[in-house]
Design an enzyme around this catalytic site. Sequence first.
Site, mmCIF file in Angstrom:
data_model
loop_
_atom_site.group_PDB
_atom_site.id
_atom_site.type_symbol
_atom_site.label_atom_id
_atom_site.label_comp_id
_atom_site.label_asym_id
_atom_site.label_seq_id
_atom_site.Cartn_x
_atom_site.Cartn_y
_atom_site.Cartn_z
ATOM 1 N N LYS A 47 0.841 -1.191 0.000
ATOM 2 C CA LYS A 47 0.000 0.000 0.000
ATOM 3 C C LYS A 47 0.881 1.247 0.000
ATOM 4 C CE LYS A 47 -2.081 2.413 3.201
ATOM 5 N NZ LYS A 47 -2.027 3.740 2.566
ATOM 6 N N GLU A 73 10.809 1.520 9.739
ATOM 7 C CA GLU A 73 11.693 2.662 9.456
ATOM 8 C C GLU A 73 10.897 3.909 9.779
ATOM 9 O OE1 GLU A 73 14.787 2.421 8.704
ATOM 10 O OE2 GLU A 73 14.762 0.245 8.475
ATOM 11 N N GLU A 84 9.747 15.728 15.522
ATOM 12 C CA GLU A 84 10.002 15.737 14.081
ATOM 13 C C GLU A 84 9.045 16.709 13.380
ATOM 14 O OE1 GLU A 84 9.026 12.226 11.720
ATOM 15 O OE2 GLU A 84 10.928 12.445 10.665
HETATM 16 O O1 TXE Z 1 2.549 9.197 8.036
HETATM 17 P P1 TXE Z 1 1.990 7.791 8.388
HETATM 18 P P2 TXE Z 1 1.789 10.584 8.084
HETATM 19 C C1 TXE Z 1 6.588 11.424 9.788
HETATM 20 C C2 TXE Z 1 6.494 12.910 9.658
HETATM 21 C C3 TXE Z 1 5.055 13.126 9.454
HETATM 22 C C4 TXE Z 1 4.490 12.067 10.361
HETATM 23 C C5 TXE Z 1 3.091 11.635 10.046
HETATM 24 O O2 TXE Z 1 6.898 13.515 10.863
HETATM 25 O O3 TXE Z 1 4.643 14.401 9.833
HETATM 26 O O4 TXE Z 1 5.335 10.984 10.187
HETATM 27 O O5 TXE Z 1 2.964 11.471 8.657
HETATM 28 C C6 TXE Z 1 0.033 4.153 6.460
HETATM 29 N N1 TXE Z 1 -1.805 0.716 9.771
HETATM 30 N N2 TXE Z 1 6.933 10.738 8.554
HETATM 31 O O6 TXE Z 1 0.681 10.596 9.072
HETATM 32 O O7 TXE Z 1 0.616 7.882 8.927
HETATM 33 C C7 TXE Z 1 -0.299 5.360 5.620
HETATM 34 O O8 TXE Z 1 -1.468 5.149 4.868
HETATM 35 C C8 TXE Z 1 -1.112 0.534 8.647
HETATM 36 C C9 TXE Z 1 8.245 10.195 8.512
HETATM 37 O O9 TXE Z 1 1.422 10.947 6.751
HETATM 38 O O10 TXE Z 1 3.000 7.119 9.203
HETATM 39 C C10 TXE Z 1 0.947 5.474 4.768
HETATM 40 O O11 TXE Z 1 0.894 4.532 3.693
HETATM 41 N N3 TXE Z 1 -0.701 1.545 7.862
HETATM 42 C C11 TXE Z 1 8.456 9.355 7.362
HETATM 43 C C12 TXE Z 1 2.051 5.080 5.751
HETATM 44 O O12 TXE Z 1 1.396 4.357 6.780
HETATM 45 C C13 TXE Z 1 -0.982 2.793 8.262
HETATM 46 C C14 TXE Z 1 7.699 9.519 6.143
HETATM 47 C C15 TXE Z 1 2.790 6.257 6.375
HETATM 48 O O13 TXE Z 1 1.866 7.134 6.948
HETATM 49 C C16 TXE Z 1 -1.711 3.046 9.446
HETATM 50 C C17 TXE Z 1 6.368 10.050 6.351
HETATM 51 C C18 TXE Z 1 -2.121 1.928 10.223
HETATM 52 N N4 TXE Z 1 -2.800 2.060 11.361
HETATM 53 C C19 TXE Z 1 6.052 10.652 7.526
HETATM 54 N N5 TXE Z 1 -1.841 4.383 9.576
HETATM 55 C C20 TXE Z 1 9.773 8.704 7.172
HETATM 56 N N6 TXE Z 1 10.302 8.040 8.199
HETATM 57 O O14 TXE Z 1 10.332 8.751 6.099
HETATM 58 C C21 TXE Z 1 -1.218 4.950 8.517
HETATM 59 N N7 TXE Z 1 -0.706 4.000 7.709
#
Ligand code: TXE
Length: 480
Positions: free
Chosen positions: A173, A248, A384
């Site tokens: 996904k 990660e 962050e």
């Molecule tokens: O990321 P999410 P978000 C950090 C950055 C950002 C914060 C939140 O600080 O502001 O995270 O970002 C899926 N079960 N990073 O909310 O939610 C979601 O659909 C399974 C750091 O946008 O972590 C997406 O595909 N999956 C970072 C993926 O998780 C779930 C990069 C990431 O989304 C889920 C991005 C669940 N319960 C944000 N909930 C990095 N480390 O590179 C969400 N997802």
Amino acid sequence: MQKLLNYINGELVNPVTGNFFENINPAEGKPYSLVPDSGAADVALATEAATRAFAAWSTTPAKNRSVILLKIAALIERDLDQLALAESTDQGKPVALAKALDIPRAAANIRFYATAILHESAHTHFTDNDAINYTQHTPVGVVGCISPWNLPLYLFTWKIAPALAAGCTVVAKPSEITPMTAYLFSRLCVEAGLPAGVLNIVHGYGAKAGQAIVEHAEIKAISFTGGTATGKIIAATAGPMFKKLSLELGGKNPNIIFADCDFEKAVSTSIQSSFANQGEICLCGSRIFVERSLYQKFIEAFTTQTKALVVGDPLNEKTNLGAIASEAHLNKVLSYIELAKKEGGTIIQGGKQVKLSGRCATGYFIEPTVITGLSHTCRTNQEEIFGPVVTIMPFDTEEEALVYANSTPYGLAATIWTENLKRAHRVAAEVKSGIIWVNCWLFRDLRTPFGGMKQSGVGREGGFEALRFFTDEKNVCVKL
Ligand code: TXE
């Protein structure tokens, strides 16, 4: 409006409910395509397809898996311009960056694992003249790959490639915020003749489609990149099911600059490590610590170069910073700039939302922002932000720099600038981060392990570690 489709059992299909949600172009702040609003029923179909495909794919000779993966990599390279444009439109990043970094790296990820499987070896241990022990790796089964919105195709392929190369079948996904290149990728998989069910891509929200992947009993391993808060939810779900987990997560990375550094290089690379991809890279150095004797000179050069950065239409080749990925994220980043002011920080450069004209008039843009005068313990320096915002602080001794660097719950990456070889190794050994760059940033050899310490994650991606992650390991002891 263009409708994206799920990729299940080799076919591009509507979600079971027939529901879609809008996909926003962040440079315009307007919807431009529709994303399948998938849920548990779609994940169930994808997992059934992946389960059916597993027996044949996991026993396909490595050289044949390699051929088909290399074909997919070649198709990505053929469509470089189209994919870069799609990535930029979907995510907001400058198209030039997508063309130079994201898309070539997606192809490189696939090439790397397509060839790595041709050169794998297993350990053998002879126990005197009594026994031979050998280690055997077999693909773990159907696995789930969940990726974020900052480097969409790059991180999507970084997970899928080792899983497929190892012989697993996949339910993946992409982020609901940036689904376009994953959709285009699914079309390339069809064109390359990837057998039905080997890779399945389910679009949708994290709490619904993502959670259904993590909860599905037939999915044996989860590889996730995203926020630390989401990582905790995933670990809480997958842990009691004893799934293999690779997480990660976020970063709050220190960029430590000693007075004996190569000054020009340190400044220009720090501009990159602060603001590349609008600061939306988990490896960005968002906390800059500068030795006091260099502090004033660094601030002047750094702010001058920051001021020269162009915030603009991502499709303009001269743009340095494009749009922030979503309106929610724009508001989050702006709220941290307000927080920094409340915490006593001084905004010495930027700090405001940018209003462009023309097609980008309602897009989500922020000035590259430089903040001084904060303590290393305040929230701005602990949490962050994930945007074009950096703080700069002076330090007096190496010990003090290390205290500052190691003071957050994160431990993903760090950068050290010094021409003193002994100091470089000494400090690198003391910084609690999974990857340390000395006199460079974002330089990656795909063979090296990648991952975080502390709340930045669990497990290692990259190199043969990622191939191993997607396998079950056993030791066979043969008595002589
Ligand atoms: O990321 P999410 P978000 C950090 C950055 C950002 C914060 C939140 O600080 O502001 O995270 O970002 C899926 N079960 N990073 O909310 O939610 C979601 O659909 C399974 C750091 O946008 O972590 C997406 O595909 N999956 C970072 C993926 O998780 C779930 C990069 C990431 O989304 C889920 C991005 C669940 N319960 C944000 N909930 C990095 N480390 O590179 C969400 N997802």
